[in-house]
Design a protein around this motif. Sequence first.
Motif, PDB file in Angstrom:
ATOM      1  N   MET A   1      19.131 -15.663  -2.629  1.00  0.00           N
ATOM      2  CA  MET A   1      17.874 -15.957  -3.259  1.00  0.00           C
ATOM      3  C   MET A   1      17.110 -16.919  -2.744  1.00  0.00           C
ATOM      4  O   MET A   1      16.028 -16.689  -2.864  1.00  0.00           O
ATOM      5  N   ILE A   2      17.642 -18.053  -2.030  1.00  0.00           N
ATOM      6  CA  ILE A   2      16.962 -19.011  -1.475  1.00  0.00           C
ATOM      7  C   ILE A   2      16.247 -18.315  -0.039  1.00  0.00           C
ATOM      8  O   ILE A   2      15.097 -18.693   0.214  1.00  0.00           O
ATOM      9  N   GLY A   3      17.209 -17.547   0.421  1.00  0.00           N
ATOM     10  CA  GLY A   3      16.755 -16.788   1.731  1.00  0.00           C
ATOM     11  C   GLY A   3      15.612 -15.864   1.426  1.00  0.00           C
ATOM     12  O   GLY A   3      14.680 -15.928   2.061  1.00  0.00           O
ATOM     13  N   GLU A   4      15.529 -15.336   0.284  1.00  0.00           N
ATOM     14  CA  GLU A   4      14.369 -14.306  -0.008  1.00  0.00           C
ATOM     15  C   GLU A   4      13.228 -15.380  -0.373  1.00  0.00           C
ATOM     16  O   GLU A   4      12.152 -14.556  -0.064  1.00  0.00           O
ATOM     17  N   LEU A   5      13.382 -16.432  -1.113  1.00  0.00           N
ATOM     18  CA  LEU A   5      12.113 -16.978  -1.518  1.00  0.00           C
ATOM     19  C   LEU A   5      11.648 -17.482   0.005  1.00  0.00           C
ATOM     20  O   LEU A   5      10.378 -17.671   0.184  1.00  0.00           O
ATOM     21  N   LEU A   6      12.366 -18.042   0.921  1.00  0.00           N
ATOM     22  CA  LEU A   6      11.805 -18.401   2.317  1.00  0.00           C
ATOM     23  C   LEU A   6      11.192 -17.506   3.088  1.00  0.00           C
ATOM     24  O   LEU A   6      10.038 -17.544   3.704  1.00  0.00           O
ATOM     25  N   ALA A   7      11.772 -16.150   2.860  1.00  0.00           N
ATOM     26  CA  ALA A   7      11.075 -15.102   3.714  1.00  0.00           C
ATOM     27  C   ALA A   7       9.867 -14.829   3.012  1.00  0.00           C
ATOM     28  O   ALA A   7       8.804 -14.425   3.750  1.00  0.00           O
ATOM     29  N   PHE A   8       9.720 -14.760   1.673  1.00  0.00           N
ATOM     30  CA  PHE A   8       8.369 -14.644   0.920  1.00  0.00           C
ATOM     31  C   PHE A   8       7.293 -15.742   1.295  1.00  0.00           C
ATOM     32  O   PHE A   8       6.194 -15.354   1.539  1.00  0.00           O
ATOM     33  N   LEU A   9       7.950 -16.895   1.472  1.00  0.00           N
ATOM     34  CA  LEU A   9       6.805 -18.021   1.880  1.00  0.00           C
ATOM     35  C   LEU A   9       6.535 -17.785   3.314  1.00  0.00           C
ATOM     36  O   LEU A   9       5.246 -17.951   3.650  1.00  0.00           O
ATOM     37  N   GLU A  10       7.217 -17.418   4.211  1.00  0.00           N
ATOM     38  CA  GLU A  10       6.935 -17.027   5.511  1.00  0.00           C
ATOM     39  C   GLU A  10       5.889 -15.836   5.723  1.00  0.00           C
ATOM     40  O   GLU A  10       4.877 -15.950   6.508  1.00  0.00           O
ATOM     41  N   THR A  11       6.279 -14.906   4.966  1.00  0.00           N
ATOM     42  CA  THR A  11       5.537 -13.726   4.856  1.00  0.00           C
ATOM     43  C   THR A  11       4.158 -14.351   4.281  1.00  0.00           C
ATOM     44  O   THR A  11       2.745 -13.583   4.989  1.00  0.00           O
ATOM     45  N   TYR A  12       3.824 -14.970   3.294  1.00  0.00           N
ATOM     46  CA  TYR A  12       2.209 -15.080   2.876  1.00  0.00           C
ATOM     47  C   TYR A  12       2.017 -16.591   3.320  1.00  0.00           C
ATOM     48  O   TYR A  12       1.352 -17.316   2.450  1.00  0.00           O
ATOM     49  N   GLU A  13       2.404 -17.189   4.391  1.00  0.00           N
ATOM     50  CA  GLU A  13       2.229 -18.586   4.626  1.00  0.00           C
ATOM     51  C   GLU A  13       0.666 -18.721   4.738  1.00  0.00           C
ATOM     52  O   GLU A  13       0.288 -19.631   4.426  1.00  0.00           O
ATOM     53  N   TYR A  14       0.200 -17.790   5.546  1.00  0.00           N
ATOM     54  CA  TYR A  14      -1.585 -17.975   5.423  1.00  0.00           C
ATOM     55  C   TYR A  14      -2.057 -18.057   4.096  1.00  0.00           C
ATOM     56  O   TYR A  14      -3.231 -18.909   4.067  1.00  0.00           O
ATOM     57  N   LEU A  15      -1.607 -17.235   3.342  1.00  0.00           N
ATOM     58  CA  LEU A  15      -2.181 -17.296   1.911  1.00  0.00           C
ATOM     59  C   LEU A  15      -2.021 -18.722   1.153  1.00  0.00           C
ATOM     60  O   LEU A  15      -3.069 -19.284   0.655  1.00  0.00           O
ATOM     61  N   PHE A  16      -0.887 -19.273   1.493  1.00  0.00           N
ATOM     62  CA  PHE A  16      -0.765 -20.550   0.962  1.00  0.00           C
ATOM     63  C   PHE A  16      -1.407 -21.918   1.566  1.00  0.00           C
ATOM     64  O   PHE A  16      -1.743 -22.713   0.932  1.00  0.00           O
ATOM     65  N   VAL A  17      -1.521 -21.507   3.011  1.00  0.00           N
ATOM     66  CA  VAL A  17      -2.317 -22.515   3.740  1.00  0.00           C
ATOM     67  C   VAL A  17      -3.879 -22.454   2.981  1.00  0.00           C
ATOM     68  O   VAL A  17      -4.509 -23.329   2.730  1.00  0.00           O
ATOM     69  N   TRP A  18      -4.473 -21.208   3.000  1.00  0.00           N
ATOM     70  CA  TRP A  18      -6.000 -21.189   2.428  1.00  0.00           C
ATOM     71  C   TRP A  18      -5.979 -21.534   0.895  1.00  0.00           C
ATOM     72  O   TRP A  18      -6.862 -22.251   0.706  1.00  0.00           O
ATOM     73  N   LEU A  19      -4.946 -21.329   0.090  1.00  0.00           N
ATOM     74  CA  LEU A  19      -4.954 -22.048  -1.227  1.00  0.00           C
ATOM     75  C   LEU A  19      -5.127 -23.330  -1.201  1.00  0.00           C
ATOM     76  O   LEU A  19      -5.848 -24.062  -2.084  1.00  0.00           O
ATOM     77  N   GLY A  20      -4.246 -24.025  -0.106  1.00  0.00           N
ATOM     78  CA  GLY A  20      -4.475 -25.386  -0.244  1.00  0.00           C
ATOM     79  C   GLY A  20      -5.588 -25.947   0.457  1.00  0.00           C
ATOM     80  O   GLY A  20      -6.151 -26.918  -0.118  1.00  0.00           O
ATOM     81  N   VAL A  21      -6.237 -25.284   1.311  1.00  0.00           N
ATOM     82  CA  VAL A  21      -7.546 -25.723   1.948  1.00  0.00           C
ATOM     83  C   VAL A  21      -8.707 -25.654   0.715  1.00  0.00           C
ATOM     84  O   VAL A  21      -9.319 -26.398   0.716  1.00  0.00           O
ATOM     85  N   GLY A  22      -8.545 -24.489  -0.010  1.00  0.00           N
ATOM     86  CA  GLY A  22      -9.474 -24.082  -0.941  1.00  0.00           C
ATOM     87  C   GLY A  22      -9.258 -25.125  -2.269  1.00  0.00           C
ATOM     88  O   GLY A  22     -10.240 -25.520  -2.622  1.00  0.00           O
ATOM     89  N   SER A  23      -8.157 -25.615  -2.454  1.00  0.00           N
ATOM     90  CA  SER A  23      -7.849 -26.585  -3.425  1.00  0.00           C
ATOM     91  C   SER A  23      -8.696 -27.806  -3.100  1.00  0.00           C
ATOM     92  O   SER A  23      -9.165 -28.689  -3.642  1.00  0.00           O
ATOM     93  N   LEU A  24      -8.298 -28.003  -1.822  1.00  0.00           N
ATOM     94  CA  LEU A  24      -8.690 -29.550  -1.368  1.00  0.00           C
ATOM     95  C   LEU A  24     -10.471 -29.494  -1.135  1.00  0.00           C
ATOM     96  O   LEU A  24     -10.971 -30.414  -1.645  1.00  0.00           O
ATOM     97  N   LEU A  25     -10.937 -28.495  -0.995  1.00  0.00           N
ATOM     98  CA  LEU A  25     -12.399 -28.325  -0.802  1.00  0.00           C
ATOM     99  C   LEU A  25     -13.144 -28.488  -2.232  1.00  0.00           C
ATOM    100  O   LEU A  25     -14.015 -29.040  -2.662  1.00  0.00           O
TER     101      LEU A  25
END
Length: 139
Positions: A1-25
């Motif tokens: 379960m945790i491994g799947e979550l980490l794999a998901f986060l690694e796969t879409y890492e760029y998306l989360f980075v851009w969501l964070g940048v967009g949120s800050l802006l």
Amino acid sequence: MIGELLAFLETYEYLFVWLGVGSLLLFLFSIAVMPWFVSLIPVDYFRTHHEIHWRTLLRPRSIVRNIIGLPVLLAGLLMLFLPGQGLLTVMIGLAIMVYPGKFRAERWLVRRQGVLRALNWMRKRRGVPPLDVDGFINE
């Protein structure tokens, strides 16, 4: 379960980075423009009655405002669970929209402790007279 979550986060890492940048802006933008928006409110806005009737909702201007405000409101509701300024975006969406009871809700919010003081502080910094709520000016 945790491994799947980490794999998901690694796969879409760029998306989360851009969501964070967009949120800050978005946060920085809201801080920058909020005093300007507050300075546009007429001094006597909360003294005069602005009740909206159902027939007002059928006017083209009201329809356009609601079409613009609804996605903003929905985005704010999503931001309550995702990165972003959820409450601020919900409030902006509600401010854009036209609906019965809006003036009562705005007046109730402005009368809360500290809200009128904060609004008038922003207005004072822009050289605009303070808001008058029912003959009461809190600077």
